[in-house]
Design a protein around this motif. Structure first.
Motif, PDB file in Angstrom:
ATOM      1  N   LEU A 300     -13.195 -77.163 -34.471  1.00  0.00           N
ATOM      2  CA  LEU A 300     -11.809 -77.130 -34.917  1.00  0.00           C
ATOM      3  C   LEU A 300     -11.330 -75.707 -35.188  1.00  0.00           C
ATOM      4  CD1 LEU A 300     -11.835 -80.233 -37.284  1.00  0.00           C
ATOM      5  CD2 LEU A 300     -10.368 -79.946 -35.284  1.00  0.00           C
ATOM      6  N   GLN A 301     -12.258 -74.831 -35.563  1.00  0.00           N
ATOM      7  CA  GLN A 301     -11.866 -73.443 -35.810  1.00  0.00           C
ATOM      8  C   GLN A 301     -11.521 -72.700 -34.518  1.00  0.00           C
ATOM      9  OE1 GLN A 301     -14.049 -71.382 -39.266  1.00  0.00           O
ATOM     10  NE2 GLN A 301     -15.346 -73.149 -38.855  1.00  0.00           N
ATOM     11  N   ALA A 302     -11.868 -73.286 -33.375  1.00  0.00           N
ATOM     12  CA  ALA A 302     -11.490 -72.700 -32.086  1.00  0.00           C
ATOM     13  C   ALA A 302     -10.117 -73.178 -31.626  1.00  0.00           C
ATOM     14  CB  ALA A 302     -12.536 -73.054 -31.027  1.00  0.00           C
ATOM     15  N   LEU A 303      -9.565 -74.201 -32.283  1.00  0.00           N
ATOM     16  CA  LEU A 303      -8.308 -74.800 -31.829  1.00  0.00           C
ATOM     17  C   LEU A 303      -7.148 -73.799 -31.775  1.00  0.00           C
ATOM     18  CD1 LEU A 303      -6.814 -77.367 -30.957  1.00  0.00           C
ATOM     19  CD2 LEU A 303      -6.464 -77.896 -33.387  1.00  0.00           C
ATOM     20  N   PRO A 304      -6.953 -72.937 -32.780  1.00  0.00           N
ATOM     21  CA  PRO A 304      -5.830 -71.986 -32.682  1.00  0.00           C
ATOM     22  C   PRO A 304      -5.905 -71.113 -31.437  1.00  0.00           C
ATOM     23  CG  PRO A 304      -6.713 -71.999 -34.912  1.00  0.00           C
ATOM     24  CD  PRO A 304      -7.664 -72.797 -34.071  1.00  0.00           C
ATOM     25  N   MET A 305      -7.109 -70.707 -31.062  1.00  0.00           N
ATOM     26  CA  MET A 305      -7.256 -69.865 -29.877  1.00  0.00           C
ATOM     27  C   MET A 305      -6.971 -70.654 -28.607  1.00  0.00           C
ATOM     28  SD  MET A 305      -7.612 -66.926 -28.696  1.00  0.00           S
ATOM     29  CE  MET A 305      -7.970 -66.099 -30.247  1.00  0.00           C
ATOM     30  N   GLN A 306      -7.382 -71.927 -28.562  1.00  0.00           N
ATOM     31  CA  GLN A 306      -7.070 -72.754 -27.391  1.00  0.00           C
ATOM     32  C   GLN A 306      -5.561 -72.860 -27.198  1.00  0.00           C
ATOM     33  OE1 GLN A 306      -9.725 -76.200 -28.621  1.00  0.00           O
ATOM     34  NE2 GLN A 306      -9.973 -76.289 -26.414  1.00  0.00           N
TER      35      GLN A 306
END
Length: 444
Positions: A300-306
């Motif tokens: 979930l911490q990768a979601l902003p970058m996606q």
């Protein structure tokens, strides 16, 4: 089946498959919100003379029926129907004839999906905020319960200084206070009305955007119609950052719990139902739930970058690229809420070891206490540091376990009441009741 935008030529089936993607599947999540948006829009259209009162009443009755179907999970986007907007309009037209075609005046599918996403997202934010509160309350309760139970504090994974379970649980509670601030900011940016921006350049109809804003319980509107369209992707990214902040807290807590549950530490005991066994080692009780929470929260911490990478180099206006954001964004909420619920469940049932310090292994963590005691008696701090260090090297150090920390936020003064007040002050700033009242009134 003809599309809302289709002209006098057939759509290539493979092109349709590729461009529709997962929209039919994901749009089912948006169906109730699409109907609410249509109810507000046509209520406004009647006030500017675009619909007659009997038409409005008839359309609202049918839309309410569709809304209840969607809430019960009975709403279906049929084969050949492109998206939720098309399906709703198709259902109305089947039931009411040409009257059903009137609901699209002054709208574009662009501002429809913007509105659907905002209505969906603010509901998800509310549910996340409730989940954060449940976990926060569990952490504070455990902090108060175990405030007098000491445990080693670590730096560099080396035994450092005295800590306590009161501090450990309370630290994660206060972390959620800051996470809630991110979520509040995301709520405020989400809770602005894009309806009336149409394809991003407004409409020649005299739309009353303030009325739809009030009907749907928004705090305000996205005023500039171009910016309203620019908000597609930006809203999702900002909400994703708030989710990532919460996920970061949960991932760290999960790592601590896995470590502290291991036999080498033995600081905490997880509930049996939250562990799994080994197929070969009969003694194993693996902390699988926390391990999965850690992995899911790291994802979930990768979601902003996606989201950022999908929308990053798009100029002003709508582009189909934005459709792909739904595929990573919409499913993330259930994962986040699941992780919050599971963490709260385990924290509630977690037991702590009250006898950690019976092991002389942890005696050195009281070295700073001894240095401070000598310094308070008048010895220069650096001399006291050297004297205690030498006694540890020589094996003569005697730990004095009666410690007294009094300053704010320390072992003896957790300030949990201050932390609770901080959380409560942020939580009450969400305009949940305003939204609920407006939506209930619209549905009635």
């Amino acid at each position: 089946m003809k599309k809302l935008w289709e002209k006098n030529y057939e759509v290539n089936a493979e092109i349709e498959r590729f461009t529709v993607g997962r929209d039919r599947e994901l749009d089912l999540l948006l169906a109730p919100y699409d109907v609410l948006g249509s109810m507000a829009h046509i209520t406004m259209l009647e006030t500017i003379g675009m619909l007659k009162k009997p038409e409005l009443d008839t359309l609202l009755k049918e839309l309410k029926a569709i809304y209840h179907e969607a809430c019960k999970g009975n709403f279906v986007i049929e084969d050949g129907v492109e998206d939720v907007h098309s399906q709703v309009e198709l259902m109305l037209t089947r039931r009411l004839g040409d009257m059903g075609k009137k609901i699209h005046a002054g709208r574009s599918r662009n501002d429809q999906v913007l509105l659907d996403l905002k209505l969906f997202t603010r509901q998800q934010i509310r549910e996340m905020a409730d989940g954060v509160k449940v976990l926060f309350d569990e952490l504070i309760a455990k902090s108060d319960l175990y405030k007098d139970v000491l445990m080693p504090g670590y730096t560099h994974l080396q035994v450092a200084m005295p800590s306590s379970f009161g501090l450990w649980f309370g630290a994660y509670a206060e972390s959620l206070c800051d996470d809630l601030l991110f979520l509040l900011a995301a709520w405020r940016m989400t809770n602005r009305n894009p309806l009336g921006s149409a394809a991003g350049y407004g409409s020649s109809f005299p739309l009353n955007r303030q009325l739809t804003t009030d009907l749907l319980g928004f705090d305000s509107m996205d005023y500039n119609v171009v910016y309203a369209q620019m908000g597609r992707g930006k809203t999702e990214r900002n909400v994703a950052f708030a989710m990532a902040s919460i996920a970061g807290t949960l991932a760290k807590l999960a790592f601590d719990a896995c470590l502290f549950n291991s036999q080498n530490f033995g600081f905490v005991k997880l509930p049996k139902e939250c562990t799994t066994g080994s197929s070969i080692m009969p003694h194993k009780k693996n902390p699988d739930v926390f391990e999965l929470i850690r992995a899911k929260c790291n994802k979930l911490q990768a979601l902003p970058m996606q989201v950022t990478l999908i929308m990053n180099n798009l100029p002003v206006g709508y582009f189909r690229d934005l459709q792909i954001i739904k595929e990573v964004f919409l499913p993330a909420f259930d994962e986040m809420k699941d992780c919050l619920a599971m963490t709260a469940y385990i924290v509630n049932r977690m037991e702590v070891n009250r006898h950690i310090l019976d092991n002389r292994l942890y005696d050195p963590m009281f070295s700073v206490e001894e240095v401070n005691r000598l310094a308070a008696e008048g010895m220069p701090f650096r001399d006291a540091y050297k004297q205690v260090g030498m006694s540890i090297e020589e094996g003569t150090f005697q730990a004095q376990r009666n410690i007294c920390h009094t300053h704010e936020g320390s072992i003896g003064n957790l300030c949990n009441d201050k932390i609770e007040a901080l959380f409560a002050d942020t939580f009450k700033q969400f305009s949940f009741q305003q939204v609920e009242k407006a939506v209930e009134k619209l549905k009635k």
